[in-house]
Design an enzyme around this catalytic site. Structure first.
Site, PDB file in Angstrom:
ATOM      1  N   CYS A  49       0.849  -1.185   0.000  1.00  0.00           N
ATOM      2  CA  CYS A  49       0.000   0.000   0.000  1.00  0.00           C
ATOM      3  C   CYS A  49       0.877   1.225   0.000  1.00  0.00           C
ATOM      4  O   CYS A  49       2.066   1.146   0.274  1.00  0.00           O
ATOM      5  CB  CYS A  49      -0.944   0.008   1.195  1.00  0.00           C
ATOM      6  SG  CYS A  49      -2.315   1.172   0.979  1.00  0.00           S
ATOM      7  N   CYS A 104      -0.191   4.265   1.601  1.00  0.00           N
ATOM      8  CA  CYS A 104      -0.618   5.310   2.548  1.00  0.00           C
ATOM      9  C   CYS A 104       0.400   5.605   3.645  1.00  0.00           C
ATOM     10  O   CYS A 104       0.450   6.712   4.159  1.00  0.00           O
ATOM     11  CB  CYS A 104      -1.986   4.990   3.136  1.00  0.00           C
ATOM     12  SG  CYS A 104      -2.034   3.514   4.139  1.00  0.00           S
ATOM     13  N   CYS A 135      -3.796   6.122  -0.501  1.00  0.00           N
ATOM     14  CA  CYS A 135      -3.254   4.826  -0.896  1.00  0.00           C
ATOM     15  C   CYS A 135      -2.808   4.778  -2.357  1.00  0.00           C
ATOM     16  O   CYS A 135      -2.679   3.700  -2.939  1.00  0.00           O
ATOM     17  CB  CYS A 135      -4.290   3.736  -0.616  1.00  0.00           C
ATOM     18  SG  CYS A 135      -4.793   3.725   1.120  1.00  0.00           S
ATOM     19  N   LYS A 146     -12.280  -4.596   1.707  1.00  0.00           N
ATOM     20  CA  LYS A 146     -11.750  -3.729   2.757  1.00  0.00           C
ATOM     21  C   LYS A 146     -12.669  -2.525   2.876  1.00  0.00           C
ATOM     22  O   LYS A 146     -12.873  -1.790   1.899  1.00  0.00           O
ATOM     23  CB  LYS A 146     -10.338  -3.289   2.399  1.00  0.00           C
ATOM     24  CG  LYS A 146      -9.729  -2.376   3.443  1.00  0.00           C
ATOM     25  CD  LYS A 146      -8.298  -2.035   3.110  1.00  0.00           C
ATOM     26  CE  LYS A 146      -7.716  -1.108   4.149  1.00  0.00           C
ATOM     27  NZ  LYS A 146      -6.334  -0.712   3.813  1.00  0.00           N
ATOM     28  N   ARG A 175      -3.749   3.873  12.221  1.00  0.00           N
ATOM     29  CA  ARG A 175      -3.291   5.098  11.539  1.00  0.00           C
ATOM     30  C   ARG A 175      -2.413   5.916  12.463  1.00  0.00           C
ATOM     31  O   ARG A 175      -1.480   6.571  12.006  1.00  0.00           O
ATOM     32  CB  ARG A 175      -4.490   5.892  11.031  1.00  0.00           C
ATOM     33  CG  ARG A 175      -5.148   5.145   9.883  1.00  0.00           C
ATOM     34  CD  ARG A 175      -6.281   5.911   9.262  1.00  0.00           C
ATOM     35  NE  ARG A 175      -6.995   5.051   8.319  1.00  0.00           N
ATOM     36  CZ  ARG A 175      -8.134   5.357   7.745  1.00  0.00           C
ATOM     37  NH1 ARG A 175      -8.713   6.520   8.001  1.00  0.00           N
ATOM     38  NH2 ARG A 175      -8.714   4.518   6.911  1.00  0.00           N
ATOM     39  N   GLU A 208     -16.381  -8.066  -5.156  1.00  0.00           N
ATOM     40  CA  GLU A 208     -14.951  -7.734  -5.058  1.00  0.00           C
ATOM     41  C   GLU A 208     -14.106  -9.009  -4.937  1.00  0.00           C
ATOM     42  O   GLU A 208     -13.067  -9.138  -5.567  1.00  0.00           O
ATOM     43  CB  GLU A 208     -14.688  -6.851  -3.829  1.00  0.00           C
ATOM     44  CG  GLU A 208     -15.065  -5.392  -4.005  1.00  0.00           C
ATOM     45  CD  GLU A 208     -13.986  -4.577  -4.718  1.00  0.00           C
ATOM     46  OE1 GLU A 208     -13.036  -5.162  -5.255  1.00  0.00           O
ATOM     47  OE2 GLU A 208     -14.093  -3.346  -4.740  1.00  0.00           O
ATOM     48  N   LYS A 261     -11.997  -7.286   5.805  1.00  0.00           N
ATOM     49  CA  LYS A 261     -11.410  -6.425   6.828  1.00  0.00           C
ATOM     50  C   LYS A 261     -12.274  -5.218   7.058  1.00  0.00           C
ATOM     51  O   LYS A 261     -12.672  -4.606   6.079  1.00  0.00           O
ATOM     52  CB  LYS A 261     -10.027  -5.985   6.341  1.00  0.00           C
ATOM     53  CG  LYS A 261      -9.334  -4.971   7.203  1.00  0.00           C
ATOM     54  CD  LYS A 261      -8.065  -4.529   6.547  1.00  0.00           C
ATOM     55  CE  LYS A 261      -7.440  -3.457   7.420  1.00  0.00           C
ATOM     56  NZ  LYS A 261      -6.301  -2.844   6.787  1.00  0.00           N
ATOM     57  N   TYR A 272      -3.525  -8.974  16.265  1.00  0.00           N
ATOM     58  CA  TYR A 272      -2.448  -8.500  17.140  1.00  0.00           C
ATOM     59  C   TYR A 272      -2.367  -9.354  18.405  1.00  0.00           C
ATOM     60  O   TYR A 272      -1.428  -9.231  19.167  1.00  0.00           O
ATOM     61  CB  TYR A 272      -2.667  -7.022  17.483  1.00  0.00           C
ATOM     62  CG  TYR A 272      -2.710  -6.145  16.237  1.00  0.00           C
ATOM     63  CD1 TYR A 272      -1.542  -5.738  15.617  1.00  0.00           C
ATOM     64  CD2 TYR A 272      -3.932  -5.781  15.655  1.00  0.00           C
ATOM     65  CE1 TYR A 272      -1.577  -4.972  14.456  1.00  0.00           C
ATOM     66  CE2 TYR A 272      -3.980  -5.014  14.498  1.00  0.00           C
ATOM     67  CZ  TYR A 272      -2.788  -4.611  13.904  1.00  0.00           C
ATOM     68  OH  TYR A 272      -2.827  -3.870  12.750  1.00  0.00           O
TER      69      TYR A 272
HETATM   70  C1  PBG Z   1      -3.524   0.377   4.594  1.00  0.00           C
HETATM   71  C2  PBG Z   1      -3.873  -0.447   5.780  1.00  0.00           C
HETATM   72  C3  PBG Z   1      -4.634  -0.054   6.877  1.00  0.00           C
HETATM   73  C4  PBG Z   1      -4.692  -1.149   7.731  1.00  0.00           C
HETATM   74  C5  PBG Z   1      -3.962  -2.173   7.147  1.00  0.00           C
HETATM   75  N1  PBG Z   1      -3.481  -1.722   5.925  1.00  0.00           N
HETATM   76  C6  PBG Z   1      -5.210   1.242   7.243  1.00  0.00           C
HETATM   77  C7  PBG Z   1      -6.110   1.991   6.357  1.00  0.00           C
HETATM   78  O1  PBG Z   1      -6.625   1.502   5.356  1.00  0.00           O
HETATM   79  O2  PBG Z   1      -6.289   3.173   6.682  1.00  0.00           O
HETATM   80  C8  PBG Z   1      -5.416  -1.175   9.031  1.00  0.00           C
HETATM   81  C9  PBG Z   1      -5.028  -2.279   9.963  1.00  0.00           C
HETATM   82  C10 PBG Z   1      -5.565  -2.116  11.331  1.00  0.00           C
HETATM   83  O3  PBG Z   1      -6.370  -1.210  11.630  1.00  0.00           O
HETATM   84  O4  PBG Z   1      -5.178  -2.935  12.176  1.00  0.00           O
HETATM   85  N2  PBG Z   1      -2.204   0.258   4.255  1.00  0.00           N
END
Ligand code: PBG
Length: 321
Positions: A118, A120, A128, A193, A203, A231, A246, A311
């Site tokens: 990604c 971001c 992203c 997602k 974030r 998707e 997710k 986690y």
């Molecule tokens: C984007 C990404 C995100 C998460 C994993 N990959 C954040 C987003 O889309 O803003 C979130 C993972 C989490 O909240 O544990 N690279």
């Protein structure tokens, strides 16, 4: 029915409950997400008690511990020192994730290294992909995303996991990897997602909040479930080996739907906000932490997830077989 049918008969003894249990958690299902930054020392993440931003050496140690506990995979997120509009550290040969993957592989740690693909965490605007006319431009962003995936594969990533939600990225990454001789590297796509508030602590951990606007023009509307199936099916057609939903908890129905609609393994990401809710509620003394973690992971598995990104992976691995 009653009194012939007495469902409680099967609940009176712990041994009998074990015998008839429908869902078993397994260490084999767990994936442990880890953060790596370029600072001199590891740093705890206040929004995610118990999780840290690692240095490369402390990350290698964390991977060794992961393997020692019987967890088979980690998911890596890089936090670069330098961000720019094109997110160039995401695909730099010596970027933080590339260095981290090489270090884990050099140390011959027995874990599968999955890399988050990604932009971001790497873009100065926090989106992203590449920005044009105030929004993320889909097709130009694919080039950056493909470069990122390829550089991670070259560094030794075992699996790449695109989380950007651009249209067509799975197919584009598949072609890029195949053309470069990485046809054996699987793609775990973040297929469904959602534009979710449950990513808040992540974030903060990754410094990846968008600097303007939000992600609703590319991440999914939380109200949509049939679209998640669309998707997932598109991603499978494009070559995804594993599809992910997710977040997990607010989307258990979506996990079930995607499981029923596809014939590939389904992953679910128990995200940072879900983790934080458990941790802070436990700190406040209002829940039995261990039981809530167990129940949470069990619910995700029961919904149909084959892999669970959490986690709590290391800790949970200590109690499950
Ligand atoms: C984007 C990404 C995100 C998460 C994993 N990959 C954040 C987003 O889309 O803003 C979130 C993972 C989490 O909240 O544990 N690279």
């Amino acid at each position: 029915m009653f009194p012939i049918q007495r469902p409680r008969r099967l609940r009176y003894s712990a041994l009998l409950r074990d015998l008839v249990r429908e869902t078993q958690l397994s260490k084999d299902d767990l994936v442990y997400p880890l953060f790596v930054h370029e600072k001199a020392a590891p740093e705890p993440i206040p929004a995610m008690p118990g999780q840290v931003r690692h240095t490369v050496p402390s990350l290698v140690d964390a991977c060794k511990e992961t393997a020692a506990r019987g967890v088979k995979a980690v998911l890596l997120f890089g936090i670069p020192d330098r961000k720019d509009p094109a997110g160039s550290e995401a695909y730099a040969e010596n970027g933080i994730v590339q260095r981290a993957v090489r270090a884990i592989k050099d140390a011959q740690v027995q874990v599968q290294v999955i890399t988050d693909v990604c932009m971001c965490e790497y873009t100065s605007h926090g989106h992203c992909g590449e920005i044009a006319n105030g929004d993320v431009a889909n097709d130009p962003s694919l080039k950056l995303i493909c470069r990122t995936a390829l550089s991670q594969a070259k560094a030794g990533a075992d699996v790449v996991a695109p989380s950007d939600m651009m249209d067509g990225r799975v197919g584009a990454i598949r072609r890029t990897l195949d053309d470069a001789g990485f046809g054996h590297v699987p793609i775990l796509s973040y297929a469904a997602k959602y534009a979710s508030a449950f990513y808040g602590p992540f974030r903060e951990a990754a410094g990846s909040a968008p600097q303007f606007g939000d992600r609703r023009s590319y991440q999914m509307d939380p109200a949509n479930a049939r679209e998640a199936v669309k998707e997932a099916l598109l991603d499978v057609e494009e070559g995804a080996d594993i599809v992910m939903v997710k977040p997990a908890l607010a989307y258990l129905d979506v996990i079930r739907d995607v499981k029923q609609a596809t014939r590939v393994p389904v992953a679910a990401y128990n995200v940072s906000g879900e983790y934080a809710m458990i941790e802070f509620a436990a700190k406040a003394g209002v829940i039995d932490r261990e039981r809530v973690i167990r129940e949470t992971l069990t619910s995700i598995k029961r919904a149909g997830a084959d892999l669970i990104l959490t986690y709590h992976a290391l800790e949970a691995a200590a109690w499950i077989s």
